[in-house]
Design a protein around this motif. Sequence first.
Motif, PDB file in Angstrom:
ATOM      1  N   ALA A   1       0.829  -1.206   0.000  1.00 41.03           N
ATOM      2  CA  ALA A   1       0.000   0.000   0.000  1.00 41.03           C
ATOM      3  C   ALA A   1       0.863   1.255   0.000  1.00 41.03           C
ATOM      4  O   ALA A   1       0.561   2.229  -0.708  1.00 41.03           O
ATOM      5  CB  ALA A   1      -0.923  -0.009   1.219  1.00 41.03           C
TER       6      ALA A   1
ATOM      7  N   HIS B   1      -2.747   4.790  -6.657  1.00 38.93           N
ATOM      8  CA  HIS B   1      -4.055   4.848  -5.996  1.00 38.93           C
ATOM      9  C   HIS B   1      -4.959   5.909  -6.592  1.00 38.93           C
ATOM     10  O   HIS B   1      -6.157   5.935  -6.310  1.00 38.93           O
ATOM     11  CB  HIS B   1      -3.871   5.126  -4.501  1.00 38.93           C
TER      12      HIS B   1
ATOM     13  N   TRP C   1      -5.568  -2.644  -7.664  1.00 37.97           N
ATOM     14  CA  TRP C   1      -6.816  -3.373  -7.424  1.00 37.97           C
ATOM     15  C   TRP C   1      -6.555  -4.731  -6.786  1.00 37.97           C
ATOM     16  O   TRP C   1      -7.337  -5.190  -5.939  1.00 37.97           O
ATOM     17  CB  TRP C   1      -7.588  -3.541  -8.729  1.00 37.97           C
TER      18      TRP C   1
ATOM     19  N   TYR D   1      -5.773  -3.932  -3.199  1.00 39.01           N
ATOM     20  CA  TYR D   1      -7.016  -3.471  -2.566  1.00 39.01           C
ATOM     21  C   TYR D   1      -7.868  -4.674  -2.153  1.00 39.01           C
ATOM     22  O   TYR D   1      -8.395  -4.730  -1.034  1.00 39.01           O
ATOM     23  CB  TYR D   1      -7.762  -2.583  -3.557  1.00 39.01           C
TER      24      TYR D   1
ATOM     25  N   LYS E   1      -8.620  -6.104   1.934  1.00 42.13           N
ATOM     26  CA  LYS E   1      -9.957  -6.235   2.517  1.00 42.13           C
ATOM     27  C   LYS E   1     -10.166  -7.620   3.115  1.00 42.13           C
ATOM     28  O   LYS E   1     -10.752  -7.752   4.196  1.00 42.13           O
ATOM     29  CB  LYS E   1     -11.030  -5.949   1.455  1.00 42.13           C
TER      30      LYS E   1
ATOM     31  N   LEU F   1      -5.455   1.096   2.525  1.00 37.31           N
ATOM     32  CA  LEU F   1      -6.014   1.584   1.256  1.00 37.31           C
ATOM     33  C   LEU F   1      -7.494   1.882   1.465  1.00 37.31           C
ATOM     34  O   LEU F   1      -8.386   1.198   0.966  1.00 37.31           O
ATOM     35  CB  LEU F   1      -5.818   0.544   0.156  1.00 37.31           C
TER      36      LEU F   1
ATOM     37  N   ASP G   1     -11.082   3.915   1.220  1.00 44.51           N
ATOM     38  CA  ASP G   1     -11.773   4.517   0.080  1.00 44.51           C
ATOM     39  C   ASP G   1     -11.618   6.028   0.061  1.00 44.51           C
ATOM     40  O   ASP G   1     -11.657   6.654  -1.006  1.00 44.51           O
ATOM     41  CB  ASP G   1     -13.260   4.155   0.122  1.00 44.51           C
TER      42      ASP G   1
ATOM     43  N   CYS H   1      -8.408   6.810  -1.948  1.00 44.71           N
ATOM     44  CA  CYS H   1      -8.145   6.127  -3.212  1.00 44.71           C
ATOM     45  C   CYS H   1      -9.236   6.435  -4.232  1.00 44.71           C
ATOM     46  O   CYS H   1     -10.399   6.661  -3.875  1.00 44.71           O
ATOM     47  CB  CYS H   1      -8.075   4.611  -2.997  1.00 44.71           C
TER      48      CYS H   1
ATOM     49  N   ILE I   1     -11.496   4.801  -6.569  1.00 42.89           N
ATOM     50  CA  ILE I   1     -11.996   3.431  -6.768  1.00 42.89           C
ATOM     51  C   ILE I   1     -12.879   3.349  -8.010  1.00 42.89           C
ATOM     52  O   ILE I   1     -13.820   2.554  -8.069  1.00 42.89           O
ATOM     53  CB  ILE I   1     -12.734   2.918  -5.517  1.00 42.89           C
TER      54      ILE I   1
ATOM     55  N   SER J   1     -14.957  -3.229   1.878  1.00 44.57           N
ATOM     56  CA  SER J   1     -14.284  -2.053   2.425  1.00 44.57           C
ATOM     57  C   SER J   1     -15.264  -1.144   3.151  1.00 44.57           C
ATOM     58  O   SER J   1     -15.010  -0.676   4.259  1.00 44.57           O
ATOM     59  CB  SER J   1     -13.580  -1.294   1.296  1.00 44.57           C
TER      60      SER J   1
END
Length: 663
Positions: A348, A357, A387, A390, A394, A406, A408, A411, A413, A453
């Motif tokens: 990360a 990111h 991704w 990410y 999680k 990471l 939200d 980042c 998304i 997330s």
Amino acid sequence: MYQSPTSAAKPGDETPHGQHARKRTARACDSCYKRKIKCDAAVPQCNWCSHHNIPCTFERASQRKRKDRHNGNRSDKASHLAARISRIEELVTQGLLRESVSAGSPGGSERNFVPSATPPSYPQALPPGPPLGPPSQPPVSSSVALHFAGREFGVISLITGIPFLLPEGQQWIESRTGQRVNNDKLSLSRPPWEKQRAQSSNALLMDLQPKELLELPDQTVVRMHFEVYRSSLMQRVFPVLDSFLFHETIKTAYQPPQSEDYYGHHSARACIFAFIAFASILHQPAIEGTRLPPIDSDAYTLRARYLVPQILQETPTLDGLQTVTILALIELILGNLRSADYFGSLSARFIFMLGAHTNPTESLKPTASFAEFLKARTKRHLRNIFWLCYSIEKDVAIRTGQPLVLSDENCDITLPPGYEDNLYTTMAFHHHSQQVPDSPLFPVDLRLSIIKSRAYSALYSFKALQKSDAEILKEIRELDDELERWRLSVPLEWRPTLSFSHETPDPNLSMHSVMLRLNYHLCMMIIHQASSRCKAWDKNQSGMREGVSSSLALSVEASRSTLLYLETAEPVLLDGVFWAIIFYPMSALLAIFCNILQNPSDPQATKDLALLKTATGVMERVFLRETASSNEVVHIKLVADFVNELYRLAICAVEKAYNERYG
């Protein structure tokens, strides 16, 4: 103002009333001692007594004792340690000792954890008693609480990774079952979905010479493994390397150094080591006409880990990011969650420093130069790694409770261009053919990772734990709506059912569908399981109580679906996936076990008992496909003992409820 204290009497001073002259010591007079103030011990009166015009006496009995020069400090420290160490720490210590003994046993392969002949001295300082903390003892500050129906019955320490029952949880289980809890079976040295390395890295490191730590494998072998990876589905599921850019990594790693300083080659070399180790655990079939040489995965993983400190000293590079991401994947696949969390956090930070990111994927112009092509391809690959990391993060956060890096909020998304339109078309295309799709698939649908997330942040973060019942239920409803919108967006032939049964089989049974459905049911579980924290369980609020009860029922039903689906999907599970999927059935087992204890008289409880037994058999058969070391065999026995103890207690709860009702 008080005068400054004197340290000793003058030679000519005499005591009043013909008393013998007393020696000057640091001892306070009776008045200063009583008031807990500093005494200057001046004669004939100390500063305090002189100022207040009171007698200055030294008549109290001395409490000073001569300390044993050798044993005084030791006994003091032992008594203080015994007073300060809580029962939770006692449990941790006992768990670690058990782990050391088992690792040093003939069946274990840990060479660095064999206990010495003399047992450690610190356990003797612990107070006697059961290995569970007193009711007033709060859980470890960094921990994942296990709730069910408003009852916090256990906790998993994030410092040690050791799960154990709180006193309230143990009392509840014993009251529902009429049986004593076997703490040796329910208090594992690790969560049942995590294992330790099969071989001690320290021992392996000692076997390798300094030159061997930097010795690259034969370049032909690397290219053979990469060609298999590039042309297989694994490159689309785990797009950690780019088929074009990795050739530059090979070139950099194998070219002669410009000087004696290998500093510029560390990231590229480490990436080669990590990839070879990763390729060896994927169990990919060789290309027709070729034979892949065997690879020592542990040795090459160790080489890559050995170079991580040097990578951190370099300017962040794509090779460095690929290295720590591959290491995170290896640890996750092998069930080493703590190491996966460490390397995932490093990934990360690399992503942040490289800007992956926030960089959306850009389309490449047909007239672009080679430099523009290389830049666009690198940016797209960095975004794929983002991704992948990410999604990994999680899953690790849900299994360990560690906070997200990471997040939200930090980042972009935005999904890759065309992802939603192409994903299930690509999956269906591959499912009915042997060709490899062009677009990345990732381990799980990225939209489910986004829901995970948001569920973690809204329901399990530090701020979420402070929310009221109304706020928790509001978050649950919104997340449930979002999950349902995702489910309805999935094409019908791939769409998971709300509740799985053998009467509604999966028409596209494959590893794609397995991971899709397991993660869907997991999202249902973690979203609705949060209703167990609501205080309405302890209050007479009929409306609120009904809401949290129905939410918890959805979580339990999702747990049943998880176990039923795994039973159906057992034939298509790939070899080597045991540690990657064990979290799904184990978390489902815990939820169903608690539900049986909560409602032992319910007719569904008997069916759930049979489901627990069936799930145990499925997990054992899947594990037998592993190339297991003796250490892993010992661990699967611990997992089996854990599940069997849950099954035994669940049977006792049902029988006790039946006897109370009809006996």
